[in-house]
Design a protein around this motif. Structure first.
Motif, PDB file in Angstrom:
ATOM      1  N   ALA A  31       0.874  -1.184   0.000  1.00 11.82           N
ATOM      2  CA  ALA A  31       0.000   0.000   0.000  1.00 11.82           C
ATOM      3  C   ALA A  31       0.903   1.223   0.000  1.00 11.82           C
ATOM      4  N   ASP A  40      -9.148   5.589   3.503  1.00  6.86           N
ATOM      5  CA  ASP A  40      -8.814   4.167   3.453  1.00  6.86           C
ATOM      6  C   ASP A  40      -9.555   3.580   2.240  1.00  6.86           C
ATOM      7  N   GLU A  41      -9.286   2.313   1.922  1.00 12.40           N
ATOM      8  CA  GLU A  41      -9.855   1.748   0.694  1.00 12.40           C
ATOM      9  C   GLU A  41     -11.386   1.761   0.714  1.00 12.40           C
ATOM     10  N   ASN A  63      -6.471  -8.912   1.439  1.00  7.70           N
ATOM     11  CA  ASN A  63      -6.046  -7.607   1.950  1.00  7.70           C
ATOM     12  C   ASN A  63      -6.111  -7.521   3.465  1.00  7.70           C
ATOM     13  N   ASN A 110      -3.881  -5.708   6.658  1.00 11.08           N
ATOM     14  CA  ASN A 110      -4.646  -5.427   7.880  1.00 11.08           C
ATOM     15  C   ASN A 110      -5.890  -4.579   7.618  1.00 11.08           C
ATOM     16  N   GLN A 111      -6.482  -4.712   6.447  1.00 15.91           N
ATOM     17  CA  GLN A 111      -7.694  -3.948   6.150  1.00 15.91           C
ATOM     18  C   GLN A 111      -8.919  -4.737   6.615  1.00 15.91           C
ATOM     19  N   ASP A 112      -9.746  -4.111   7.392  1.00 13.27           N
ATOM     20  CA  ASP A 112     -10.913  -4.781   7.977  1.00 13.27           C
ATOM     21  C   ASP A 112     -11.991  -4.975   6.911  1.00 13.27           C
ATOM     22  N   ASP A 169     -15.332  -3.275   7.658  1.00 12.93           N
ATOM     23  CA  ASP A 169     -15.340  -1.829   7.355  1.00 12.93           C
ATOM     24  C   ASP A 169     -15.852  -1.608   5.940  1.00 12.93           C
ATOM     25  N   LYS A 205      -7.276   3.914  11.914  1.00  9.44           N
ATOM     26  CA  LYS A 205      -7.764   4.040  10.545  1.00  9.44           C
ATOM     27  C   LYS A 205      -7.490   5.425  10.016  1.00  9.44           C
TER      28      LYS A 205
END
Lengths: 92, 575
Positions: free
Chosen positions: B148, B155-156, B181, B186-188, B191, B285
């Motif tokens: 990233a 964020d994405e 991812n 570490n992207q939730d 979310d 975040k």
């Protein structure tokens, strides 16, 4: 007027061809058929390669397929480590 | 109009073309195609696409739009995409929110974008343009990523939500990519699910990935793993009745295995648990201010990806360093994939050449070729377009530092024949094929005004060596003898979806080459070298017209314009 001058001889030139054209085409087809017969290294994850079910010569339909798959590889220091990890050592 | 709710499908891949179009399995509601594999393509792939279209709704999914690249879209790419949409009338059309192209060079990968205001503003304009141009809603897929960029304004999940809100575009939600991812960056995933509105959803992608220990790679070569199924269940709780498609692109199994995955997608119900590490909820975040423009960051990143055989030690400059995957490891995934993907395509396109060079020798060729002729086109099919010219170049021996036992020009001839086979196989011939009876009905005026054309499925290949026996020996899986050095011209042509070769005389070759872009009978006579262009005897015209008649019987000749247009031209001349 090049076209018109040219056109005046086309009729006579092509007139005799039609009789032989069918024979030409039929002769040619069998002939065609008869003939118709430096750098660092990568350790490639062997399971990701060369398993295409449509491998073959000339007439397969999966050449250069676009896709969104990633490519697996193995991090290895040398050929021996790569082989031990089940990979294929790629070096130059 | 096809109702996509609660529909389930799989990708349509060459290994299954015959089976699927013969058996038409009723368990599959919809098939997804990779758009680029049918854009500007005829022959056998188009034949199967037509059969598929007769029996199923289709989702078109692209991989080469490169919407995140700086600058405008490739107009030719968009034109071909629109033509395919008009031909298929798909239920949905999608591609990835990613980029591949920098200037003229193409990585043929799905590279992550920066989630900045700069990107947002650029993409809002491009998505709007795209939807206007195509005259329909477009769907963007969340890609998997192994790195990233540092900084960013979103964020994405927030970026996607805002982009969809501002453009009216939809999302093709890839839950495998969400999972990859999660592990890599570490992207939730929840979310992401929370950020989307039900009306944003197009359909869901399911696929397998490879766990390489320190990084997950989105390889599409495994069954869908349980963790991804679980995430799929959660996504279906958020967005009930959403359609889903299973992707499988490597180590492709027999079709019934795919059917099982499709059926599982239809009947899966979530147990409500998500494989999210507890620590994730405490992750910040917040995003940092941008330190460099997209252009600079992308250029540095791209330079590392296409660097031959490895990244530089300090090549991770613009990348985040506080992720589960080390920046260098993630960068290596892209760097390796660049070479491996292109090598794989070249092996597929030039199987005979790859065989005679053996693995090591062929890799030398690939490395030198990519260094000197980096790929520029948007489709992987074009990657080998200049390989023959590269091998025939006088500089080639110095560039490819490997002893093959024959001059590289021999390999260049072999590559030229194999490239011609590849082109002939997929060529999408435009125009009306002429049959001998058509020509028999031609009046002298029509003979004179008609524009004859060689179809793209007919290729003339000039060689310095007698290379065809070599290729035919390779077809029979025999070890060929080295060819004699002697000029030889070959005609590579397609008939009934298969490709064949015959030898041509010099005159035949010149005549066919003259028809490459369309020519009238008189232009064709010029090509045969009349002393004074435009002045021919009946002998010359008989020769050329006779060849056209012969070739019409073999499918080698098209009428480039309609007969009506040819007649209209006659009327002009008379006037």
């Amino acid at each position: 007027m090049k076209e018109r001058a040219f056109g005046s001889i086309v009729a006579s030139a092509v007139a005799g061809l039609f009789v032989m054209s069918a024979a030409h085409a039929q002769d040619a087809a069998p002939e065609a058929k008869a003939e118709a017969t430096k750098a660092a290294a990568y350790c490639q994850n062997a399971s990701c390669k060369g398993k295409s079910a449509c491998q073959g010569h000339g007439n397969e339909s999966c050449k250069g397929q676009n896709s969104c798959k990633g490519h697996g590889f193995i991090e290895a220091k040398d050929g021996a480590a790569c082989k031990k990890a089940g990979g294929k050592w790629m070096t130059k | 109009m096809f109702e996509t709710k609660d529909t389930f499908g799989v990708g349509f891949r060459p290994q299954h073309y015959g089976w699927v179009t013969t058996h038409c399995p009723r368990e599959v509601d919809v098939f997804e195609i990779v758009s680029e594999n049918f854009m500007g393509v005829g022959g056998r792939p188009k034949f199967f696409l037509e059969k598929l279209r007769e029996n199923y709704p289709i989702f078109m999914h692209g991989v080469s739009l490169s919407i995140g690249s700086q600058g405008p879209f490739d107009p030719l790419y968009l034109k071909k995409l629109k033509e395919l949409i008009q031909f298929i009338q798909p239920a949905m059309v999608s591609d990835h929110l990613s980029w591949a192209q920098l200037g003229q060079r193409n990585s043929h990968d799905l590279l992550p974008i920066t989630y900045t205001e700069e990107s947002m503003n650029d993409l809002v304009g491009k998505v709007g343009y795209l939807q206007d141009y195509l005259g329909r809603r477009f769907f963007l897929e969340n890609p998997s990523a192994y790195v990233a960029f540092s900084g960013g304004d979103y964020d994405e999940a927030g970026f996607f939500a805002e982009l969809l809100k501002r453009t009216g575009a939809g999302i093709l939600l890839d839950v495998n990519n969400l999972y990859v991812n999660l592990k890599n960056l570490n992207q939730d995933p929840e979310d992401f699910l929370r950020a989307l509105r039900p009306q944003d959803l197009g359909y869901i992608h399911l696929a397998g990935h490879s766990d390489q220990g320190d990084v997950l790679v989105d390889t599409h070569d495994h069954p869908v793993p349980e963790a991804v199924w679980s995430l799929y269940g959660k996504a279906r709780e958020y967005f009930p009745n959403t359609a889903a498609v299973v992707e499988w692109d490597d180590n492709i199994p027999e079709f019934p295995v795919l059917l099982d995955e499709c059926n599982k997608a239809r009947h899966y119900s979530s147990n409500g648990t998500l494989p999210i590490p507890a620590a994730l909820s405490t992750l910040s975040k917040n995003v940092e201010p941008v330190s460099a423009s997209n252009q600079t960051q992308y250029a540095k990143f791209f330079g590392q990806i296409v660097r031959p055989f490895g990244i530089e030690k300090d090549g991770t400059g613009p990348l985040k360093t506080d992720l589960p995957v080390k920046a260098a490891t993630g960068l290596k995934v892209y760097n390796h994939a660049y070479f491996l993907r292109l090598e794989e395509v070249l092996v597929d396109t030039f199987p005979g050449l790859a065989f005679v060079c053996e693995e090591e020798g062929f890799r030398y060729i690939v490395a030198a070729y990519l260094e000197n002729c980096p790929p520029e086109g948007s489709s992987l099919r074009s990657v080998g377009a200049t390989l023959a010219a590269f091998l025939r170049d006088s500089e080639a021996e110095a560039r490819v530092d490997f002893d093959f036992g024959v001059p590289l020009a021999v390999l260049g001839d072999l590559a030229a024949l194999e490239w011609a086979r590849s082109e002939a196989f997929v060529a999408d011939d435009q125009g009306q094929f002429l049959m001998p009876d058509d020509l028999k009905a031609f009046t002298p005026d029509l003979w004179e005004s008609a524009v004859f054309k060689k179809p793209a499925s007919v290729q003339v290949v000039r060689c310095a060596f007698e290379i065809l026996p070599v290729l035919h020996a390779l077809d029979r899986e025999e070890v060929p003898s080295p060819p004699c050095e002697a000029s030889a011209i070959y005609l590579v042509y397609r008939r009934d979806f298969a490709v064949f070769e015959i030898r041509l005389s010099e005159e035949e070759a010149r005549l066919l080459e003259a028809l490459e872009h369309g020519a009238r009978l008189m232009d064709a006579c010029d090509a045969l070298g009349a002393d004074l262009p435009g002045h021919y005897g009946s002998e010359m015209i008989s020769l050329v017209a006779g060849k056209l008649l012969e070739w019409a019987g073999q499918g080698f000749i098209l009428l480039a314009q309609s007969k009506e247009a040819a007649h209209a031209r006659i009327a002009d001349l008379v006037l």
